[in-house]
Design a protein around this motif. Sequence first.
Motif, PDB file in Angstrom:
ATOM      1  N   ARG A  57       0.923  -1.181   0.031  1.00 29.15           N
ATOM      2  CA  ARG A  57       0.165   0.153  -0.173  1.00 29.15           C
ATOM      3  C   ARG A  57       0.559   1.449  -0.118  1.00 29.15           C
ATOM      4  O   ARG A  57       0.572   2.261  -0.513  1.00 29.15           O
ATOM      5  N   ARG A 172      -6.896   2.377  -0.884  1.00 32.55           N
ATOM      6  CA  ARG A 172      -6.056   2.116  -0.061  1.00 32.55           C
ATOM      7  C   ARG A 172      -5.030   2.952   0.015  1.00 32.55           C
ATOM      8  O   ARG A 172      -4.224   2.918   1.465  1.00 32.55           O
ATOM      9  N   LYS A 175      -4.703   5.620   2.418  1.00 30.43           N
ATOM     10  CA  LYS A 175      -4.997   5.188   4.007  1.00 30.43           C
ATOM     11  C   LYS A 175      -3.267   4.834   4.509  1.00 30.43           C
ATOM     12  O   LYS A 175      -3.102   4.430   5.806  1.00 30.43           O
TER      13      LYS A 175
END
Length: 386
Positions: A57, A172, A175
């Motif tokens: 991510r 994502r 985040k």
Amino acid sequence: MVLALCLMQKGSAEEYGLFAFLLVTQALANGISNALLGSPVLIALSENTPQAAQSIRSFMLANLLLSFLFAAVQAVIVLSFVNSIDIALVYAISAFTTTLRWFARAYCNNNHQHSKVVTSDALYSLVSLTAAVTLYLTSNVSLFSFGLITAAAAVLALPALGADYAKLQFVRAFKANLKGFVQGFQRQGKHALVGVISTEGTLNSHSYLVTILFGPAGFAPIAAAALLFRPVMVVLNSLTQIERPRLRSMLVENQFEEAKASLSRFRVINMVFWLLNSLAAAVVLIFFINIYWKDALSQPALIYAAIFISLIRLSRSVSSPFSVFLQAADKFKDLSLVTVKSSLLTIPLVYVSLLVFAPSFSLLGILLGELFALCLLFRLYRRVKL
């Protein structure tokens, strides 16, 4: 390739030279993306841990930031040669979407989702080809319109890489933080980045020096010669992205004999494509040079450049399997030293040749640097214990 060919036929030498130079800088952006993101994410995917998932991510977030950075760089390059905000903006959008998609391709290839990459590439090619032919037939070929094509093609081809990737990249990633990216940079990325930058010095220093010293028009015949050998480089880059994760898996599972056999097949395929490409280029230059390149005064420069580039591509076809194997074996630091050494030889040779000879002979320095790098890679490969 089709876009550059159409602009070569319908546009001015200055437009074609600048477009070709922008393609060179975009290729550098792709290489930096491979180094900072593609190579480290391959290691993270092979580890298959919760920490690795967080790192992935983080790489997605870094991809967005790098894409914005490369977009700004392309805009600055355009404004350095053309006083047009519109053209700068369209190439900035093209650079952003192209760079974003490049890492997406690497991520899917590393996940062995090759069908998605093939679909995305096919869609990109279809959009580009259709738009280029339409503009060519309607005489609307220009630096602006072709930048618009590259931007639109990348945007339309991105969704083909799948919903899973889209969630990671556009949901994502926001985040995440850059901790995983920084760790990947410290472990593999910094060495791979040094390798990419120094490799660019070995392979493309002439592009930057010729464009700076002689302008886009001076770079145009060299770019036209390089375009003839674009197919073998496309094949080489695609095979590299496919072969690297396969080799990594084999090495992790201690399948050393299979890895060596795969490496041999990789080299044979490279050589076959180089031979076919060189024969096709020779046919064009012998029988159709007046159609391919209409400026009779710079045709000798085109021919000399094509000879040098063919030899350079041969050297790269032989050395690439060694490089890919060493990447899969996590030898990024050693690889970076190889490319640094070769660039320290190449860049001075290119600069001196430009002071003494015509621009096309700057490629002699590139060829000598490539051969030197090949020797270093082979010696390093033989030292790796399997």
